[in-house]
Design a protein around this motif. Structure first.
Motif, PDB file in Angstrom:
ATOM      1  N   UNK A 267     -11.271  23.834  35.464  1.00 45.58           N
ATOM      2  CA  UNK A 267     -12.570  24.128  35.054  1.00 45.58           C
ATOM      3  C   UNK A 267     -13.677  23.341  34.772  1.00 45.58           C
ATOM      4  N   UNK A 268     -14.838  23.468  34.485  1.00 42.81           N
ATOM      5  CA  UNK A 268     -16.126  22.451  34.444  1.00 42.81           C
ATOM      6  C   UNK A 268     -15.687  21.566  33.142  1.00 42.81           C
ATOM      7  N   UNK A 269     -16.222  20.302  33.257  1.00 48.47           N
ATOM      8  CA  UNK A 269     -16.005  19.318  32.106  1.00 48.47           C
ATOM      9  C   UNK A 269     -16.708  19.869  30.882  1.00 48.47           C
ATOM     10  N   UNK A 270     -17.725  20.663  30.791  1.00 45.83           N
ATOM     11  CA  UNK A 270     -18.248  20.994  29.722  1.00 45.83           C
ATOM     12  C   UNK A 270     -18.568  22.438  29.612  1.00 45.83           C
ATOM     13  N   UNK A 271     -18.091  23.135  28.634  1.00 52.63           N
ATOM     14  CA  UNK A 271     -18.290  24.499  28.596  1.00 52.63           C
ATOM     15  C   UNK A 271     -19.117  24.962  27.242  1.00 52.63           C
ATOM     16  N   UNK A 272     -20.014  25.710  27.318  1.00 49.80           N
ATOM     17  CA  UNK A 272     -20.851  26.083  26.088  1.00 49.80           C
ATOM     18  C   UNK A 272     -20.907  27.437  25.704  1.00 49.80           C
ATOM     19  N   UNK A 273     -20.365  27.848  24.454  1.00 45.07           N
ATOM     20  CA  UNK A 273     -20.016  29.186  23.911  1.00 45.07           C
ATOM     21  C   UNK A 273     -21.004  29.442  22.860  1.00 45.07           C
ATOM     22  N   UNK A 274     -21.710  30.628  23.002  1.00 46.19           N
ATOM     23  CA  UNK A 274     -22.408  30.999  21.600  1.00 46.19           C
ATOM     24  C   UNK A 274     -22.130  32.372  21.166  1.00 46.19           C
ATOM     25  N   UNK A 275     -21.841  32.304  19.925  1.00 48.59           N
ATOM     26  CA  UNK A 275     -20.910  33.413  19.170  1.00 48.59           C
ATOM     27  C   UNK A 275     -19.768  33.953  19.928  1.00 48.59           C
ATOM     28  N   UNK A 276     -19.104  33.337  20.458  1.00 44.73           N
ATOM     29  CA  UNK A 276     -17.894  33.831  20.984  1.00 44.73           C
ATOM     30  C   UNK A 276     -18.066  34.198  22.607  1.00 44.73           C
ATOM     31  N   UNK A 277     -19.240  34.043  23.026  1.00 48.52           N
ATOM     32  CA  UNK A 277     -19.396  34.583  24.393  1.00 48.52           C
ATOM     33  C   UNK A 277     -19.992  33.236  25.293  1.00 48.52           C
ATOM     34  N   UNK A 278     -19.628  33.227  26.530  1.00 49.31           N
ATOM     35  CA  UNK A 278     -20.460  32.064  27.364  1.00 49.31           C
ATOM     36  C   UNK A 278     -22.221  32.085  27.074  1.00 49.31           C
ATOM     37  N   UNK A 279     -22.562  30.967  26.781  1.00 48.23           N
ATOM     38  CA  UNK A 279     -23.999  30.821  26.570  1.00 48.23           C
ATOM     39  C   UNK A 279     -24.876  31.275  27.922  1.00 48.23           C
ATOM     40  N   UNK A 280     -25.982  31.727  27.778  1.00 45.89           N
ATOM     41  CA  UNK A 280     -26.704  31.893  28.883  1.00 45.89           C
ATOM     42  C   UNK A 280     -26.986  30.557  29.656  1.00 45.89           C
ATOM     43  N   UNK A 281     -27.107  30.789  31.072  1.00 42.63           N
ATOM     44  CA  UNK A 281     -27.306  29.556  31.873  1.00 42.63           C
ATOM     45  C   UNK A 281     -28.407  28.550  31.331  1.00 42.63           C
ATOM     46  N   UNK A 282     -29.738  28.917  31.182  1.00 40.32           N
ATOM     47  CA  UNK A 282     -30.627  28.016  30.397  1.00 40.32           C
ATOM     48  C   UNK A 282     -30.158  27.151  29.083  1.00 40.32           C
ATOM     49  N   UNK A 283     -29.547  28.098  28.184  1.00 43.84           N
ATOM     50  CA  UNK A 283     -28.987  27.199  27.222  1.00 43.84           C
ATOM     51  C   UNK A 283     -27.750  26.441  27.502  1.00 43.84           C
ATOM     52  N   UNK A 284     -26.853  26.855  28.225  1.00 41.98           N
ATOM     53  CA  UNK A 284     -25.652  26.056  28.700  1.00 41.98           C
ATOM     54  C   UNK A 284     -26.204  24.823  29.424  1.00 41.98           C
ATOM     55  N   UNK A 285     -27.298  25.075  30.343  1.00 38.69           N
ATOM     56  CA  UNK A 285     -27.822  23.916  31.023  1.00 38.69           C
ATOM     57  C   UNK A 285     -28.305  22.724  29.909  1.00 38.69           C
ATOM     58  N   UNK A 286     -29.040  23.156  29.015  1.00 38.40           N
ATOM     59  CA  UNK A 286     -29.588  22.358  28.264  1.00 38.40           C
ATOM     60  C   UNK A 286     -28.574  21.475  27.192  1.00 38.40           C
ATOM     61  N   UNK A 287     -27.782  22.014  26.667  1.00 36.73           N
ATOM     62  CA  UNK A 287     -26.756  21.550  26.077  1.00 36.73           C
ATOM     63  C   UNK A 287     -25.730  20.688  26.864  1.00 36.73           C
ATOM     64  N   UNK A 288     -25.234  21.248  27.972  1.00 37.22           N
ATOM     65  CA  UNK A 288     -24.692  20.367  28.853  1.00 37.22           C
ATOM     66  C   UNK A 288     -25.187  19.108  29.195  1.00 37.22           C
ATOM     67  N   UNK A 289     -26.745  19.210  29.434  1.00 35.55           N
ATOM     68  CA  UNK A 289     -27.370  18.074  30.057  1.00 35.55           C
ATOM     69  C   UNK A 289     -27.531  16.916  29.012  1.00 35.55           C
ATOM     70  N   UNK A 290     -27.691  17.539  27.633  1.00 37.62           N
ATOM     71  CA  UNK A 290     -27.848  16.538  26.538  1.00 37.62           C
ATOM     72  C   UNK A 290     -26.518  15.888  26.306  1.00 37.62           C
ATOM     73  N   UNK A 291     -25.344  16.728  26.181  1.00 34.34           N
ATOM     74  CA  UNK A 291     -24.016  15.827  25.757  1.00 34.34           C
ATOM     75  C   UNK A 291     -23.767  14.994  27.067  1.00 34.34           C
TER      76      UNK A 291
END
Length: 321
Positions: free
Chosen positions: A29-53
């Motif tokens: 799987x991808x190196x970083x996965x972002x979840x929000x309230x138990x569900x996969x985060x929306x693409x813009x939010x996931x991209x922002x958090x992944x990018x920051x980390x």
């Protein structure tokens, strides 16, 4: 000993955001996965958090997720405000670098008197984390449309020795933009002499209004290429102050014209600062407003129309007033 799970909090608008990080087997799987309230985060939010980390760990000299593992980031809700990037970063340090001394549970914020963090220790800034030699360059570019502003692209470079291969990545943006940026930089690098140094390169985009994940047009190309070249020591070695550039190319090192000359000049009039260096396509010579060059000189900005990269020698550098 490295904690299995870390949980950090920060103020987020009128609520408290909780950020939980843990490592688990990647299983392809991808190196970083972002979840929000138990569900996969929306693409813009996931991209922002992944990018920051990804950016922060790259600059600190380590991978957000070790080989064969996935970093799982769980958010209690969508972040807001200015504290969540710091909370994310401190949580990552607590998880990946036990020597940092950061606790597995903590809070990050700009207000030391805040009551929302309860009994958790409150941190205002990231502690120093030694990393390998790092080069970073930022170049601004005018972004026009419904809300015109100066956006920026930043390049970070780490030299790598053989047998390590050069690597080029773009973080925090939509996949199609990331591919376009990589293609542009590879084409521009192909116009250079054979490289002496191998680089691990990472780029990101941003603006005063926040993260930039997707935008149209190609006038960012010159800014991205210059950020890459400056950070690798190929261009403007004595640059001081901000560099602002607009331009593209279908065959580097030549620089082509781009759309929006009048609107971009109006934006530059409004947002240029004393000491700025402004690079615009040579093809705009006849399109520039009649008083634009004089206005930039009055604002103590240096304007240059350019037809190819590799144009500005060390002797051209101007001290910021």
């Amino acid at each position: 000993m490295r904690p299995a799970v870390v949980s950090w909090r920060c103020q987020s608008a009128q609520t408290v955001l909780e950020i939980r990080l843990q490592l688990r087997p990647a299983h392809g799987r991808a190196a970083i996965k972002v979840m929000q309230q138990g569900r996969p985060a929306t693409p813009p939010l996931a991209q922002a958090v992944q990018g920051h980390l990804q950016w922060q760990s790259f600059c600190a000299g380590f991978e957000a997720a070790p080989a064969g593992q996935q970093l799982l980031c769980e958010l209690s809700h969508e972040p807001a405000g200015e504290d969540w990037p710091l909370a994310c970063w401190l949580a990552l340090l607590a998880l990946r670098n036990p020597a940092s001394g950061l606790p597995a549970q903590g809070a990050a914020g700009a207000q030391p008197d805040a009551q929302w963090h309860g009994a958790l220790p409150l941190f205002h800034a990231a502690p120093p984390l030694p990393g390998p030699a790092l080069r970073i360059a930022r170049v601004y570019f005018p972004l026009i449309g419904a809300a015109p502003e100066l956006a920026w692209v930043e390049a970070a470079q780490l030299a790598c020795a053989p047998p390590a291969e050069s690597a080029l990545q773009v973080c925090g943006v939509a996949p199609d933009l990331a591919h376009a940026v990589c293609d542009t930089l590879q084409a521009a690098r192909a116009s250079e002499c054979a490289p002496v140094t191998r680089w691990r390169s990472l780029l990101r985009f941003g603006a005063a209004s926040g993260a930039l994940q997707k935008f149209s047009g190609n006038s960012w190309q010159l800014a991205a290429v210059l950020a890459d070249r400056i950070s690798r020591g190929c261009e403007l070695p004595h640059l001081q102050g901000r560099l602002i550039a607009s331009g593209a190319s279908h065959a580097w090192p030549q620089i082509d014209s781009v759309d929006g000359c009048a609107a971009k000049c109006a934006l530059l009039r409004a947002q240029a600062q004393s000491g700025d260096r402004i690079l615009l396509p040579q093809a705009w010579q006849a399109q520039l407003p009649a008083d634009f060059a004089a206005a930039m000189q009055q604002q103590n900005c240096q304007l240059k129309l350019v037809g190819k990269i590799g144009f500005w020698q060390p002797s051209d550098a101007v001290r910021t007033a």
